[in-house]
Design a protein around this motif. Structure first.
Motif, PDB file in Angstrom:
ATOM      1  N   ALA A 247       0.815  -1.213   0.000  1.00 25.05           N
ATOM      2  CA  ALA A 247       0.000   0.000   0.000  1.00 25.05           C
ATOM      3  C   ALA A 247       0.846   1.258   0.000  1.00 25.05           C
ATOM      4  N   ILE A 248       1.981   1.232   0.709  1.00 21.38           N
ATOM      5  CA  ILE A 248       2.807   2.438   0.807  1.00 21.38           C
ATOM      6  C   ILE A 248       3.442   2.763  -0.531  1.00 21.38           C
ATOM      7  N   GLY A 249       4.126   1.784  -1.128  1.00 27.22           N
ATOM      8  CA  GLY A 249       4.768   2.034  -2.412  1.00 27.22           C
ATOM      9  C   GLY A 249       3.781   2.388  -3.500  1.00 27.22           C
ATOM     10  N   SER A 250       2.662   1.666  -3.553  1.00 30.52           N
ATOM     11  CA  SER A 250       1.652   1.947  -4.568  1.00 30.52           C
ATOM     12  C   SER A 250       1.050   3.336  -4.385  1.00 30.52           C
ATOM     13  N   GLY A 251       0.820   3.720  -3.122  1.00 31.39           N
ATOM     14  CA  GLY A 251       0.283   5.045  -2.862  1.00 31.39           C
ATOM     15  C   GLY A 251       1.235   6.150  -3.279  1.00 31.39           C
ATOM     16  N   LEU A 252       2.518   5.959  -3.036  1.00 31.79           N
ATOM     17  CA  LEU A 252       3.502   6.958  -3.429  1.00 31.79           C
ATOM     18  C   LEU A 252       3.601   7.074  -4.947  1.00 31.79           C
ATOM     19  N   LEU A 253       3.512   5.957  -5.653  1.00 31.79           N
ATOM     20  CA  LEU A 253       3.564   6.002  -7.112  1.00 31.79           C
ATOM     21  C   LEU A 253       2.376   6.755  -7.693  1.00 31.79           C
ATOM     22  N   ARG A 254       1.273   6.812  -6.959  1.00 32.46           N
ATOM     23  CA  ARG A 254       0.090   7.538  -7.432  1.00 32.46           C
ATOM     24  C   ARG A 254       0.078   8.996  -7.014  1.00 32.46           C
ATOM     25  N   ARG A 255       0.646   9.316  -5.823  1.00 32.52           N
ATOM     26  CA  ARG A 255       0.385  10.643  -5.257  1.00 32.52           C
ATOM     27  C   ARG A 255       1.615  11.428  -4.808  1.00 32.52           C
ATOM     28  N   ALA A 256       2.786  10.838  -4.804  1.00 30.96           N
ATOM     29  CA  ALA A 256       3.961  11.558  -4.309  1.00 30.96           C
ATOM     30  C   ALA A 256       4.267  12.770  -5.185  1.00 30.96           C
ATOM     31  N   GLU A 257       4.710  13.847  -4.545  1.00 27.44           N
ATOM     32  CA  GLU A 257       5.052  15.064  -5.277  1.00 27.44           C
ATOM     33  C   GLU A 257       6.554  15.180  -5.518  1.00 27.44           C
ATOM     34  N   CYS A 258       7.238  14.043  -5.527  1.00 24.51           N
ATOM     35  CA  CYS A 258       8.661  14.018  -5.843  1.00 24.51           C
ATOM     36  C   CYS A 258       8.980  12.653  -6.438  1.00 24.51           C
ATOM     37  N   PRO A 259      10.147  12.473  -7.053  1.00 27.37           N
ATOM     38  CA  PRO A 259      10.516  11.156  -7.568  1.00 27.37           C
ATOM     39  C   PRO A 259      10.519  10.096  -6.475  1.00 27.37           C
TER      40      PRO A 259
END
Length: 264
Positions: A247-259
């Protein structure tokens, strides 16, 4: 002596263009060579697909050389599907870079996300370039838990912070409202951290700040990424295709504002 190699996927889209520029700067930072790859389908005997892909590669290589004039850059256009091509190329690379999936997929990819596929299956570390890809003023962020891969992920985060001369923010978040130090850390004292201290000794030049937060880990990390230049996470060792990032990695791939760096 083998050179360090970075591979990046290109297709001419805004997301891929951002990935190429980021990868070029990263290759310069690491003193690595850069390979720019694109995939295409040859649906007829003509050379239309080949010519279009060659034009994409030429433009991407030009952009990369503009960003990093001292880097060895080579561009390659190959027929086939994008994800398998990139996964194969990454077997001889230290880093595979792809663009934000919301900005378009690479040629030849029928459905889904090239970024998601390579982040899940690549043998090398993967960076999905998102958000403020050109902002190198913020910290490197890493999510810290007590899982079996925590030490590997923390170590990679320290390496990235040292390479960038950046502050490292190590975040532990728990959704049950108990965002507090572990019993082991409390027993050793407020100033001791058994997870981070070995890496602090190895990388004394890195300022590492520690944060314990209450809330869903994916949401907390997305919030911390708003000011970060890079966030480091790791893949799960177990799972089935499509959820191996968790969930953490998938969420970051969808919503993170940085690489986002998927560390291996």
């Amino acid at each position: 002596m083998l050179k360090v190699r970075i591979v990046v996927g290109a297709d001419g889209s805004p997301g891929a263009t951002a990935a190429v520029r980021w990868a070029a700067a990263e290759a310069q930072l690491r003193q690595a060579e850069l390979r720019v790859l694109t995939a295409y389908h040859r649906r007829d005997p003509g050379r239309h697909g080949d010519d279009a892909a060659s034009a994409v590669v030429h433009e991407a290589v030009t952009q990369a050389r503009t960003i990093a004039p001292g880097v060895e850059v080579r561009g390659i256009a190959l027929p086939g599907y994008a994800a398998p091509m990139l996964l194969h190329a990454a077997e001889e690379a230290v880093l595979l870079v792809v663009g934000d999936r919301r900005r378009g997929s690479l040629p030849g990819q029928p459905l889904g996300s090239v970024g998601s596929q390579v982040a899940t299956h690549a043998k090398a570390s993967v960076v999905v370039v998102r958000g403020r890809a050109t902002d190198n003023s913020g910290p490197v962020v890493v999510g810290v838990d007590d899982g079996p891969t925590a030490a590997t992920i923390i170590g990679r985060a320290f390496e990235e912070a040292a390479l960038r001369k950046a502050t490292l923010l190590a975040v532990t978040a728990k959704a049950n409202g108990h965002g507090t130090p572990s019993p082991a850390a409390e027993a050793l004292g407020a100033e001791l951290d058994p997870q981070l201290d070995p890496w602090r000794e190895k990388f004394p030049m890195v300022q590492c700040d520690r944060e314990y937060a209450s809330g869903r880990p994916d949401k907390i990390l997305v919030q911390r990424c708003q000011q970060a230049q890079l966030v480091v996470v790791g893949p799960r060792r177990h799972g089935y295709e499509g959820v191996m990032l968790g969930a953490i990695g998938s969420g970051l791939l969808r919503r993170a504002e940085c690489p986002v760096l998927i560390a291996r």
